[in-house]
Design a protein around this motif. Structure first.
Motif, mmCIF file in Angstrom:
data_model
loop_
_atom_site.group_PDB
_atom_site.id
_atom_site.type_symbol
_atom_site.label_atom_id
_atom_site.label_comp_id
_atom_site.label_asym_id
_atom_site.label_seq_id
_atom_site.Cartn_x
_atom_site.Cartn_y
_atom_site.Cartn_z
ATOM 1 N N VAL A 117 0.884 -1.466 0.681
ATOM 2 C CA VAL A 117 -0.220 -0.890 -0.050
ATOM 3 C C VAL A 117 0.793 1.167 0.199
ATOM 4 N N PRO A 118 0.540 2.368 -0.378
ATOM 5 C CA PRO A 118 1.231 3.235 -0.367
ATOM 6 C C PRO A 118 1.501 3.489 0.530
ATOM 7 N N ASP A 119 2.907 4.192 1.064
ATOM 8 C CA ASP A 119 3.373 5.005 2.470
ATOM 9 C C ASP A 119 2.801 6.184 2.723
ATOM 10 N N SER A 120 2.103 6.518 3.676
ATOM 11 C CA SER A 120 1.617 7.694 4.531
ATOM 12 C C SER A 120 2.595 8.746 4.403
ATOM 13 N N ASP A 121 3.952 8.638 4.598
ATOM 14 C CA ASP A 121 4.650 9.597 4.910
ATOM 15 C C ASP A 121 5.794 9.848 3.927
ATOM 16 N N GLY A 122 4.786 9.427 2.116
ATOM 17 C CA GLY A 122 5.076 9.685 0.798
ATOM 18 C C GLY A 122 6.823 9.030 0.578
ATOM 19 N N GLY A 123 6.664 7.618 1.684
ATOM 20 C CA GLY A 123 7.797 6.753 1.288
ATOM 21 C C GLY A 123 7.677 5.364 0.359
ATOM 22 N N PRO A 124 8.481 4.865 -0.194
ATOM 23 C CA PRO A 124 7.929 3.246 -1.146
ATOM 24 C C PRO A 124 6.726 2.459 -0.693
ATOM 25 N N ALA A 125 6.543 2.433 -1.377
ATOM 26 C CA ALA A 125 5.252 1.659 -0.637
ATOM 27 C C ALA A 125 5.051 0.353 0.062
ATOM 28 N N ARG A 126 4.459 0.338 1.384
ATOM 29 C CA ARG A 126 5.168 -0.675 2.479
ATOM 30 C C ARG A 126 3.887 -1.529 1.461
ATOM 31 N N ASN A 127 4.844 -2.966 2.831
ATOM 32 C CA ASN A 127 4.088 -4.023 2.955
ATOM 33 C C ASN A 127 2.809 -4.377 3.478
ATOM 34 N N ARG A 128 1.575 -5.162 2.994
ATOM 35 C CA ARG A 128 0.970 -5.224 4.468
ATOM 36 C C ARG A 128 1.226 -6.191 5.330
ATOM 37 N N ILE A 129 1.973 -6.707 4.927
ATOM 38 C CA ILE A 129 2.332 -7.189 6.320
ATOM 39 C C ILE A 129 3.217 -7.778 6.032
ATOM 40 N N ASP A 130 5.386 -7.113 7.880
ATOM 41 C CA ASP A 130 6.457 -7.387 7.425
ATOM 42 C C ASP A 130 7.177 -8.439 8.805
ATOM 43 N N PHE A 131 8.119 -8.603 8.546
ATOM 44 C CA PHE A 131 8.434 -9.662 9.195
ATOM 45 C C PHE A 131 9.786 -9.329 10.211
ATOM 46 N N HIS A 132 9.615 -8.899 11.554
ATOM 47 C CA HIS A 132 10.781 -8.543 12.487
ATOM 48 C C HIS A 132 10.676 -8.848 14.024
ATOM 49 N N PRO A 133 11.518 -9.820 14.315
ATOM 50 C CA PRO A 133 11.341 -10.731 15.218
ATOM 51 C C PRO A 133 11.438 -10.307 16.540
ATOM 52 N N TYR A 134 12.375 -8.868 16.672
ATOM 53 C CA TYR A 134 12.787 -8.398 18.472
ATOM 54 C C TYR A 134 11.404 -7.175 18.679
ATOM 55 N N PRO A 135 10.936 -8.146 19.910
ATOM 56 C CA PRO A 135 9.876 -6.927 20.762
ATOM 57 C C PRO A 135 11.003 -6.508 21.687
#
Length: 395
Positions: A309-327
């Motif tokens: 989806v488009p980035d609301s901050d004007g950056g590159p398109a963002r994934n609907r879901i991302d995968f980052h493990p660190y809490p």
């Protein structure tokens, strides 16, 4: 509340779980086609520390579980010399939590607010060992709804009271001058919206029949509603809280104490799977569908895993879901603060005495994920800041 520092932890009281504001949409347990656990029971299945050699993984059929499912389906668990049985699919969060607390499964992915609930309301001796993902949730609205204000006087479905979906939906409603209510009929003139807990698999049919005007849940149910023409995607929840965690990996503390090497191998496998998913999202979607982990239409799963989806901050398109493990500790602290302002049909007094900054140290054990991150290329390889610190961003 049970003091989790004494003895083996609580025997599950199902009524206490429901009163505590858990996911009330109690399903029939495991769905057909998945390995059956049998009837859920209300007493622990064994003494403290009793874990079978074959680890048992429980999950809901949503993309939030993708790292654990791909770890099973693409051999990451095997690479770590772990024996993990076929993941067991549950229809509701309450049935999944009950199976976990009664030791019918050894590890689960769970809504982060529900993990707080288990620790501080139920008194369960559980630990969050990693995040599964960030984002992945959305608000889907019925045909004809183009503005959040149109939800006044209607029912909106949520997957659980203590879910990030409920928390962020309520922020959106309030930002549009609406008031969320529980167990009270909504009023258009008063600008109220009645929230109802519903199993994710029941949301699309409910919208198709006009029972609800909107729902918020994890994918691929949002993508499925769009594919079936019964709803439209109004907004991603990531637009409300940037890079928020939804589901996390939870284990019993005694598994950490008795088999730390097993927990490390589990986290290593999940982190490797996250990297694998990020490197080839279509292949990951094919595993989730092709191996029967997610029973939704393969196209909906693919859209959920690969869509942007488009980035609301004007950056590159963002994934609907991302995968980052660190809490991130900052997320846990802010989550507790947000839970205090959230309407739920259940116990909330436990939040009054919680120190938001202290909850992280009591609930989260990040030793294993820190080691896994270092073993898999460091923070940058996983899209994480080198300092493993951040500031939370909410609208």
């Amino acid at each position: 509340m049970t003091d989790s520092s004494r003895g083996p932890g609580p025997v599950l009281d199902r009524r206490a779980l429901l009163r505590a504001g858990g996911a009330i949409a109690v399903g029939a347990g495991a769905l057909g086609g998945a390995a059956a656990l049998g009837s859920l029971v209300t007493a622990a299945t064994g003494p403290r520390g009793a874990v079978s050699e074959e680890l048992r993984l429980g999950y809901l059929p949503i993309t939030d579980a993708a790292p654990l499912l791909v770890a099973h389906g693409d051999g990451y668990f095997e690479q770590q010399k772990l024996i993990v049985g076929r993941p067991v699919l549950f229809r509701s969060w309450s049935s999944l939590m009950e199976a976990f607390l009664t030791r019918q499964v050894d590890l689960i992915h769970l809504l982060m607010p529900s993990a707080v609930q288990l620790r501080y309301v139920i008194g369960a001796d559980v630990k969050v060992v990693a995040w599964n993902h960030t984002g992945g949730g959305a608000i889907t609205v019925a045909p004809g709804v183009t503005d959040i204000g149109q939800l006044a006087g209607t029912q909106v479905a949520i997957p659980g009271w203590w879910s990030i979906h409920n928390i962020l939906l309520q922020r959106v409603l309030r930002a549009h001058g609406l008031t969320p209510v529980a167990r009270r009929a909504a009023s258009r003139s008063d600008g109220t919206v009645e929230l109802v807990v519903m199993g994710p698999s029941d949301m699309i049919p409910a919208m198709a029949t006009g029972s609800i005007s909107a729902f918020t849940v994890a994918d691929p149910f949002n993508a499925g509603a769009v594919a079936q023409g019964v709803g439209s995607l109004h907004m991603l929840l990531d637009q409300v809280w940037r890079d928020h965690a939804c589901c996390v990996t939870v284990v019993h503390r005694d598994l950490i104490e008795n088999r730390p090497e097993t927990v490390q191998a589990l986290v290593d496998a999940a982190v490797a799977a996250q990297l694998g998913i990020t490197a080839d999202r279509p292949a990951a979607a094919a595993i989730l569908s092709g191996k029967g982990y997610l029973p939704q239409p393969p196209k909906a799963v693919e859209v959920a895993m690969t869509g942007t989806v488009p980035d609301s901050d004007g950056g590159p398109a963002r994934n609907r879901i991302d995968f980052h493990p660190y809490p991130f500790p900052s997320f846990t602290a802010e989550l507790v603060r947000q839970m205090r302002t959230t309407v739920v049909d259940g116990e909330t007094r436990f939040l009054d005495g919680l120190d938001p900054a202290g909850v992280h140290g009591e609930l989260v054990d990040d030793r294993f994920v820190r080691t896994a991150i270092a073993r898999h290329g460091g923070p940058a390889a996983l899209g994480l800041p080198a300092s493993l610190t951040r500031h939370e961003r909410l609208i």
